[in-house]
Scaffold this motif. Structure first.
Motif, mmCIF file in Angstrom:
data_model
loop_
_atom_site.group_PDB
_atom_site.id
_atom_site.type_symbol
_atom_site.label_atom_id
_atom_site.label_comp_id
_atom_site.label_asym_id
_atom_site.label_seq_id
_atom_site.Cartn_x
_atom_site.Cartn_y
_atom_site.Cartn_z
ATOM 1 N N LYS A 161 31.918 34.380 35.578
ATOM 2 C CA LYS A 161 31.780 34.628 34.144
ATOM 3 C C LYS A 161 32.231 36.060 33.841
ATOM 4 N N VAL A 162 33.197 36.178 32.971
ATOM 5 C CA VAL A 162 33.713 37.486 32.574
ATOM 6 C C VAL A 162 33.001 37.925 31.300
ATOM 7 N N THR A 163 32.515 39.159 31.282
ATOM 8 C CA THR A 163 31.861 39.699 30.097
ATOM 9 C C THR A 163 32.828 40.578 29.315
ATOM 10 N N ILE A 164 32.426 40.954 28.118
ATOM 11 C CA ILE A 164 33.238 41.866 27.311
ATOM 12 C C ILE A 164 33.383 43.194 28.046
ATOM 13 N N LYS A 165 32.308 43.643 28.655
ATOM 14 C CA LYS A 165 32.337 44.895 29.428
ATOM 15 C C LYS A 165 33.340 44.807 30.580
ATOM 16 N N ASP A 166 33.335 43.683 31.305
ATOM 17 C CA ASP A 166 34.297 43.473 32.394
ATOM 18 C C ASP A 166 35.730 43.521 31.863
ATOM 19 N N LYS A 167 35.931 42.887 30.715
ATOM 20 C CA LYS A 167 37.270 42.831 30.143
ATOM 21 C C LYS A 167 37.737 44.217 29.711
ATOM 22 N N ILE A 168 36.830 45.024 29.149
ATOM 23 C CA ILE A 168 37.197 46.391 28.770
ATOM 24 C C ILE A 168 37.583 47.194 30.007
ATOM 25 N N ASN A 169 36.857 47.017 31.086
ATOM 26 C CA ASN A 169 37.219 47.707 32.335
ATOM 27 C C ASN A 169 38.587 47.260 32.837
ATOM 28 N N GLN A 170 38.877 45.965 32.703
ATOM 29 C CA GLN A 170 40.185 45.444 33.101
ATOM 30 C C GLN A 170 41.284 46.030 32.206
ATOM 31 N N ILE A 171 41.032 46.089 30.917
ATOM 32 C CA ILE A 171 42.003 46.656 29.979
ATOM 33 C C ILE A 171 42.247 48.130 30.300
ATOM 34 N N SER A 172 41.182 48.851 30.650
ATOM 35 C CA SER A 172 41.353 50.274 30.982
ATOM 36 C C SER A 172 42.275 50.445 32.181
ATOM 37 N N LYS A 173 42.193 49.536 33.144
ATOM 38 C CA LYS A 173 43.107 49.594 34.296
ATOM 39 C C LYS A 173 44.542 49.322 33.871
ATOM 40 N N GLN A 174 44.719 48.402 32.928
ATOM 41 C CA GLN A 174 46.066 48.109 32.442
ATOM 42 C C GLN A 174 46.660 49.323 31.724
ATOM 43 N N PHE A 175 45.815 50.104 31.071
ATOM 44 C CA PHE A 175 46.279 51.286 30.356
ATOM 45 C C PHE A 175 46.674 52.425 31.295
ATOM 46 N N LEU A 176 46.422 52.304 32.588
ATOM 47 C CA LEU A 176 46.867 53.335 33.535
ATOM 48 C C LEU A 176 48.386 53.455 33.551
ATOM 49 N N VAL A 214 47.265 41.785 27.795
ATOM 50 C CA VAL A 214 45.828 41.834 28.079
ATOM 51 C C VAL A 214 45.358 40.499 28.646
ATOM 52 N N LEU A 215 45.874 39.409 28.109
ATOM 53 C CA LEU A 215 45.469 38.077 28.577
ATOM 54 C C LEU A 215 45.935 37.796 29.999
ATOM 55 N N GLY A 216 47.096 38.264 30.367
ATOM 56 C CA GLY A 216 47.644 37.953 31.682
ATOM 57 C C GLY A 216 48.415 36.641 31.651
ATOM 58 N N GLU A 217 48.783 36.177 32.816
ATOM 59 C CA GLU A 217 49.639 34.992 32.900
ATOM 60 C C GLU A 217 48.888 33.683 32.725
ATOM 61 N N GLU A 218 47.666 33.621 33.222
ATOM 62 C CA GLU A 218 46.878 32.392 33.111
ATOM 63 C C GLU A 218 45.582 32.693 32.379
ATOM 64 N N PHE A 219 45.299 31.906 31.341
ATOM 65 C CA PHE A 219 44.084 32.126 30.562
ATOM 66 C C PHE A 219 43.644 30.821 29.907
ATOM 67 N N ASN A 220 42.359 30.779 29.560
ATOM 68 C CA ASN A 220 41.817 29.629 28.844
ATOM 69 C C ASN A 220 41.212 30.114 27.525
ATOM 70 N N LYS A 221 40.632 29.208 26.771
ATOM 71 C CA LYS A 221 40.096 29.565 25.449
ATOM 72 C C LYS A 221 39.006 30.624 25.536
ATOM 73 N N ILE A 222 38.141 30.512 26.526
ATOM 74 C CA ILE A 222 37.058 31.491 26.680
ATOM 75 C C ILE A 222 37.632 32.882 26.938
ATOM 76 N N GLU A 223 38.642 32.979 27.791
ATOM 77 C CA GLU A 223 39.257 34.268 28.096
ATOM 78 C C GLU A 223 39.945 34.865 26.870
ATOM 79 N N ILE A 224 40.520 34.014 26.025
ATOM 80 C CA ILE A 224 41.138 34.494 24.786
ATOM 81 C C ILE A 224 40.071 35.126 23.895
ATOM 82 N N VAL A 225 38.943 34.439 23.746
ATOM 83 C CA VAL A 225 37.860 34.933 22.897
ATOM 84 C C VAL A 225 37.284 36.232 23.448
ATOM 85 N N ILE A 226 37.000 36.267 24.753
ATOM 86 C CA ILE A 226 36.444 37.477 25.375
ATOM 87 C C ILE A 226 37.422 38.641 25.233
ATOM 88 N N SER A 227 38.698 38.385 25.437
ATOM 89 C CA SER A 227 39.711 39.438 25.312
ATOM 90 C C SER A 227 39.782 39.961 23.882
#
Length: 85
Positions: free
Chosen positions: A1-16, A26-39
């Protein structure tokens, strides 16, 4: 389960590698509806905290996300504001 906090940490890595991302990046190559909403919620939280600015040129075009504060500030924001996520 990915949380909003986890996603923000992932986004911060992408901003490096860049000060600007698209929502599709931000979504990446594979995503589902839940990941779209969390992102989307993560990006909206970052926008609300003035960590990023978002722009969309037209209906159904990609959302541009511009980092306006440091990556450390982004991570601190996630820690301080999303404890219950």
């Amino acid at each position: 389960k990915v949380t909003i906090k986890d996603k923000i940490n992932q986004i911060s890595k992408q901003f490096l590698n860049s000060e600007q991302l698209t929502f599709y990046e931000v979504l990446g190559e594979e995503f589902n509806k839940i990941e779209i909403v969390i992102s989307l919620l993560a990006v909206l939280e970052l926008n609300k905290g003035d960590i990023v600015k978002v722009d969309q040129e037209g209906l159904f075009t990609d959302i541009q996300i511009l980092r306006v504060k440091s990556i450390e500030e982004m991570k601190d924001f996630a820690l301080k504001n999303l404890e219950l996520s």
